[in-house]
Design a protein around this motif. Sequence first.
Motif, PDB file in Angstrom:
ATOM      1  N   PRO A 138      -7.331 -69.816  21.289  1.00  0.00           N
ATOM      2  CA  PRO A 138      -6.126 -70.492  21.782  1.00  0.00           C
ATOM      3  C   PRO A 138      -6.374 -71.895  22.334  1.00  0.00           C
ATOM      4  O   PRO A 138      -5.491 -72.760  22.236  1.00  0.00           O
ATOM      5  CB  PRO A 138      -5.607 -69.555  22.877  1.00  0.00           C
ATOM      6  N   TRP A 139      -7.568 -72.148  22.884  1.00  0.00           N
ATOM      7  CA  TRP A 139      -7.840 -73.480  23.444  1.00  0.00           C
ATOM      8  C   TRP A 139      -7.858 -74.544  22.353  1.00  0.00           C
ATOM      9  O   TRP A 139      -7.220 -75.582  22.465  1.00  0.00           O
ATOM     10  CB  TRP A 139      -9.156 -73.462  24.205  1.00  0.00           C
ATOM     11  N   VAL A 140      -8.603 -74.273  21.285  1.00  0.00           N
ATOM     12  CA  VAL A 140      -8.660 -75.261  20.194  1.00  0.00           C
ATOM     13  C   VAL A 140      -7.310 -75.347  19.484  1.00  0.00           C
ATOM     14  O   VAL A 140      -6.939 -76.402  18.966  1.00  0.00           O
ATOM     15  CB  VAL A 140      -9.800 -74.938  19.211  1.00  0.00           C
ATOM     16  N   ASP A 141      -6.555 -74.251  19.461  1.00  0.00           N
ATOM     17  CA  ASP A 141      -5.228 -74.291  18.845  1.00  0.00           C
ATOM     18  C   ASP A 141      -4.311 -75.257  19.603  1.00  0.00           C
ATOM     19  O   ASP A 141      -3.535 -76.007  18.992  1.00  0.00           O
ATOM     20  CB  ASP A 141      -4.604 -72.889  18.818  1.00  0.00           C
ATOM     21  N   LEU A 142      -4.394 -75.233  20.928  1.00  0.00           N
ATOM     22  CA  LEU A 142      -3.583 -76.161  21.725  1.00  0.00           C
ATOM     23  C   LEU A 142      -4.052 -77.605  21.499  1.00  0.00           C
ATOM     24  O   LEU A 142      -3.234 -78.513  21.355  1.00  0.00           O
ATOM     25  CB  LEU A 142      -3.660 -75.795  23.203  1.00  0.00           C
ATOM     26  N   GLU A 143      -5.344 -77.824  21.460  1.00  0.00           N
ATOM     27  CA  GLU A 143      -5.856 -79.169  21.201  1.00  0.00           C
ATOM     28  C   GLU A 143      -5.400 -79.679  19.837  1.00  0.00           C
ATOM     29  O   GLU A 143      -5.047 -80.859  19.684  1.00  0.00           O
ATOM     30  CB  GLU A 143      -7.379 -79.171  21.283  1.00  0.00           C
ATOM     31  N   SER A 144      -5.385 -78.798  18.852  1.00  0.00           N
ATOM     32  CA  SER A 144      -4.918 -79.182  17.515  1.00  0.00           C
ATOM     33  C   SER A 144      -3.433 -79.511  17.536  1.00  0.00           C
ATOM     34  O   SER A 144      -2.977 -80.445  16.869  1.00  0.00           O
ATOM     35  CB  SER A 144      -5.187 -78.047  16.514  1.00  0.00           C
ATOM     36  N   ALA A 145      -2.663 -78.747  18.320  1.00  0.00           N
ATOM     37  CA  ALA A 145      -1.224 -79.004  18.431  1.00  0.00           C
ATOM     38  C   ALA A 145      -0.972 -80.369  19.069  1.00  0.00           C
ATOM     39  O   ALA A 145      -0.045 -81.090  18.671  1.00  0.00           O
ATOM     40  CB  ALA A 145      -0.556 -77.897  19.243  1.00  0.00           C
ATOM     41  N   VAL A 146      -1.789 -80.754  20.036  1.00  0.00           N
ATOM     42  CA  VAL A 146      -1.666 -82.073  20.652  1.00  0.00           C
ATOM     43  C   VAL A 146      -1.887 -83.166  19.609  1.00  0.00           C
ATOM     44  O   VAL A 146      -1.152 -84.154  19.547  1.00  0.00           O
ATOM     45  CB  VAL A 146      -2.668 -82.228  21.815  1.00  0.00           C
ATOM     46  N   ARG A 147      -2.889 -82.975  18.762  1.00  0.00           N
ATOM     47  CA  ARG A 147      -3.160 -83.978  17.721  1.00  0.00           C
ATOM     48  C   ARG A 147      -2.045 -84.024  16.686  1.00  0.00           C
ATOM     49  O   ARG A 147      -1.754 -85.086  16.128  1.00  0.00           O
ATOM     50  CB  ARG A 147      -4.518 -83.687  17.063  1.00  0.00           C
ATOM     51  N   THR A 148      -1.387 -82.907  16.454  1.00  0.00           N
ATOM     52  CA  THR A 148      -0.243 -82.909  15.540  1.00  0.00           C
ATOM     53  C   THR A 148       0.877 -83.776  16.097  1.00  0.00           C
ATOM     54  O   THR A 148       1.523 -84.535  15.369  1.00  0.00           O
ATOM     55  CB  THR A 148       0.255 -81.470  15.297  1.00  0.00           C
ATOM     56  N   VAL A 149       1.105 -83.684  17.398  1.00  0.00           N
ATOM     57  CA  VAL A 149       2.122 -84.531  18.030  1.00  0.00           C
ATOM     58  C   VAL A 149       1.727 -86.000  17.903  1.00  0.00           C
ATOM     59  O   VAL A 149       2.551 -86.859  17.558  1.00  0.00           O
ATOM     60  CB  VAL A 149       2.318 -84.145  19.511  1.00  0.00           C
ATOM     61  N   ALA A 150       0.461 -86.304  18.159  1.00  0.00           N
ATOM     62  CA  ALA A 150      -0.012 -87.690  18.047  1.00  0.00           C
ATOM     63  C   ALA A 150       0.080 -88.197  16.617  1.00  0.00           C
ATOM     64  O   ALA A 150       0.426 -89.358  16.373  1.00  0.00           O
ATOM     65  CB  ALA A 150      -1.455 -87.786  18.541  1.00  0.00           C
ATOM     66  N   ARG A 151      -0.184 -87.325  15.672  1.00  0.00           N
ATOM     67  CA  ARG A 151      -0.141 -87.706  14.249  1.00  0.00           C
ATOM     68  C   ARG A 151       1.274 -88.104  13.835  1.00  0.00           C
ATOM     69  O   ARG A 151       1.454 -88.892  12.895  1.00  0.00           O
ATOM     70  CB  ARG A 151      -0.650 -86.539  13.414  1.00  0.00           C
ATOM     71  N   SER A 152       2.260 -87.604  14.551  1.00  0.00           N
ATOM     72  CA  SER A 152       3.657 -87.936  14.235  1.00  0.00           C
ATOM     73  C   SER A 152       4.052 -89.308  14.761  1.00  0.00           C
ATOM     74  O   SER A 152       5.161 -89.771  14.501  1.00  0.00           O
ATOM     75  CB  SER A 152       4.583 -86.875  14.821  1.00  0.00           C
ATOM     76  N   GLY A 153       3.147 -89.945  15.496  1.00  0.00           N
ATOM     77  CA  GLY A 153       3.426 -91.270  16.015  1.00  0.00           C
ATOM     78  C   GLY A 153       3.630 -91.330  17.517  1.00  0.00           C
ATOM     79  O   GLY A 153       3.802 -92.409  18.080  1.00  0.00           O
ATOM     80  N   GLN A 154       3.612 -90.172  18.174  1.00  0.00           N
ATOM     81  CA  GLN A 154       3.800 -90.123  19.619  1.00  0.00           C
ATOM     82  C   GLN A 154       2.478 -90.373  20.342  1.00  0.00           C
ATOM     83  O   GLN A 154       1.431 -89.839  19.957  1.00  0.00           O
ATOM     84  CB  GLN A 154       4.314 -88.743  20.034  1.00  0.00           C
ATOM     85  N   ASP A 155       2.502 -91.165  21.404  1.00  0.00           N
ATOM     86  CA  ASP A 155       1.377 -91.236  22.319  1.00  0.00           C
ATOM     87  C   ASP A 155       1.410 -89.989  23.199  1.00  0.00           C
ATOM     88  O   ASP A 155       2.471 -89.616  23.715  1.00  0.00           O
ATOM     89  CB  ASP A 155       1.466 -92.470  23.207  1.00  0.00           C
ATOM     90  N   VAL A 156       0.260 -89.340  23.364  1.00  0.00           N
ATOM     91  CA  VAL A 156       0.198 -88.120  24.154  1.00  0.00           C
ATOM     92  C   VAL A 156      -0.843 -88.290  25.256  1.00  0.00           C
ATOM     93  O   VAL A 156      -1.981 -88.675  24.987  1.00  0.00           O
ATOM     94  CB  VAL A 156      -0.169 -86.891  23.289  1.00  0.00           C
ATOM     95  N   TYR A 157      -0.444 -88.009  26.479  1.00  0.00           N
ATOM     96  CA  TYR A 157      -1.354 -88.036  27.614  1.00  0.00           C
ATOM     97  C   TYR A 157      -1.670 -86.598  28.015  1.00  0.00           C
ATOM     98  O   TYR A 157      -0.781 -85.741  28.030  1.00  0.00           O
ATOM     99  CB  TYR A 157      -0.725 -88.774  28.796  1.00  0.00           C
ATOM    100  N   VAL A 158      -2.929 -86.337  28.326  1.00  0.00           N
ATOM    101  CA  VAL A 158      -3.347 -84.981  28.668  1.00  0.00           C
ATOM    102  C   VAL A 158      -4.186 -85.022  29.942  1.00  0.00           C
ATOM    103  O   VAL A 158      -5.030 -85.904  30.115  1.00  0.00           O
ATOM    104  CB  VAL A 158      -4.168 -84.338  27.537  1.00  0.00           C
ATOM    105  N   VAL A 159      -3.936 -84.065  30.819  1.00  0.00           N
ATOM    106  CA  VAL A 159      -4.793 -83.829  31.971  1.00  0.00           C
ATOM    107  C   VAL A 159      -5.270 -82.389  31.880  1.00  0.00           C
ATOM    108  O   VAL A 159      -4.467 -81.473  31.690  1.00  0.00           O
ATOM    109  CB  VAL A 159      -4.057 -84.046  33.305  1.00  0.00           C
ATOM    110  N   THR A 160      -6.565 -82.190  31.984  1.00  0.00           N
ATOM    111  CA  THR A 160      -7.127 -80.859  31.809  1.00  0.00           C
ATOM    112  C   THR A 160      -8.212 -80.624  32.846  1.00  0.00           C
ATOM    113  O   THR A 160      -8.739 -81.567  33.432  1.00  0.00           O
ATOM    114  CB  THR A 160      -7.689 -80.706  30.377  1.00  0.00           C
ATOM    115  N   GLY A 161      -8.529 -79.361  33.101  1.00  0.00           N
ATOM    116  CA  GLY A 161      -9.578 -79.078  34.077  1.00  0.00           C
ATOM    117  C   GLY A 161      -9.743 -77.588  34.319  1.00  0.00           C
ATOM    118  O   GLY A 161      -9.049 -76.759  33.718  1.00  0.00           O
ATOM    119  N   PRO A 162     -10.662 -77.232  35.205  1.00  0.00           N
ATOM    120  CA  PRO A 162     -11.005 -75.831  35.440  1.00  0.00           C
ATOM    121  C   PRO A 162     -10.241 -75.192  36.594  1.00  0.00           C
ATOM    122  O   PRO A 162      -9.689 -75.874  37.456  1.00  0.00           O
ATOM    123  CB  PRO A 162     -12.497 -75.911  35.780  1.00  0.00           C
TER     124      PRO A 162
END
Length: 257
Positions: A138-162
Amino acid sequence: MKKTLSSLLLIASALFSGPLLAANCVYGCPTGKSGQVIERSIYTLQNNASTKFADWAAYHVTASTIDGPTRTRTWKADPSIAASATLEPADYTDANAVLGTDRGHQVPLASFSNTSDWAMTNYLSNITPQASNLNQGPWVDLESAVRTVARSGQDVYVVTGPLYEWYFGTLPQADEAHTIPSGYFKVVITDVNGWVEASAFIMEQDMARSANFCATEVTVNEVESRTGLNIMPTLPSYKESAVEGQTGGLSAALGCK
């Protein structure tokens, strides 16, 4: 000797004790915890000298940063952090065999494979021992989904952590004290001409590889409550309730609806 822009920003942040304003952080970098802040071209993170991992990492994904050539994973200790405050490659010896973990990126290499600084994602300040099922599911699936949004032309900001809510284990060959996360958060944000949308997720280390990341969505407020962080400290107060108090902001864009 000339100071770099990054150095000046860090000095200014320390002097004025306000949120760090960095290109990788939308509405300011997270506040609420102390530690060494490292600002790089492709990410900004705050290292925790006690846990030996970053309390948060912020990055900005665009169509131009992704879809580069295949890159290697050559692990290195972070040259900007004292040896006593971070791990080194040998500390991960036998981790997979004993704990079932990968060297999991907080800032994913694939989101910056088309940049000249991609190798900086392999510094161990950006890595944690992440359960293989989570990291490769699921972690890499979410990361891939973020790149799909970016690929559509959207700038995406992410904050992540433990998160550190229960005991997961200890690296069997590490020669210094550390604390492995029990789980992770990821907050995905877009800002289109002031229209802010966000979706937040919390995933535990014991998640199944087949689990759907969409089922782990929570509010930004819950992430803040469980981490002690203020994820977007300069977000105008009149936007906080809609952006941070509700789920679903980017669910459709991420493929969850």
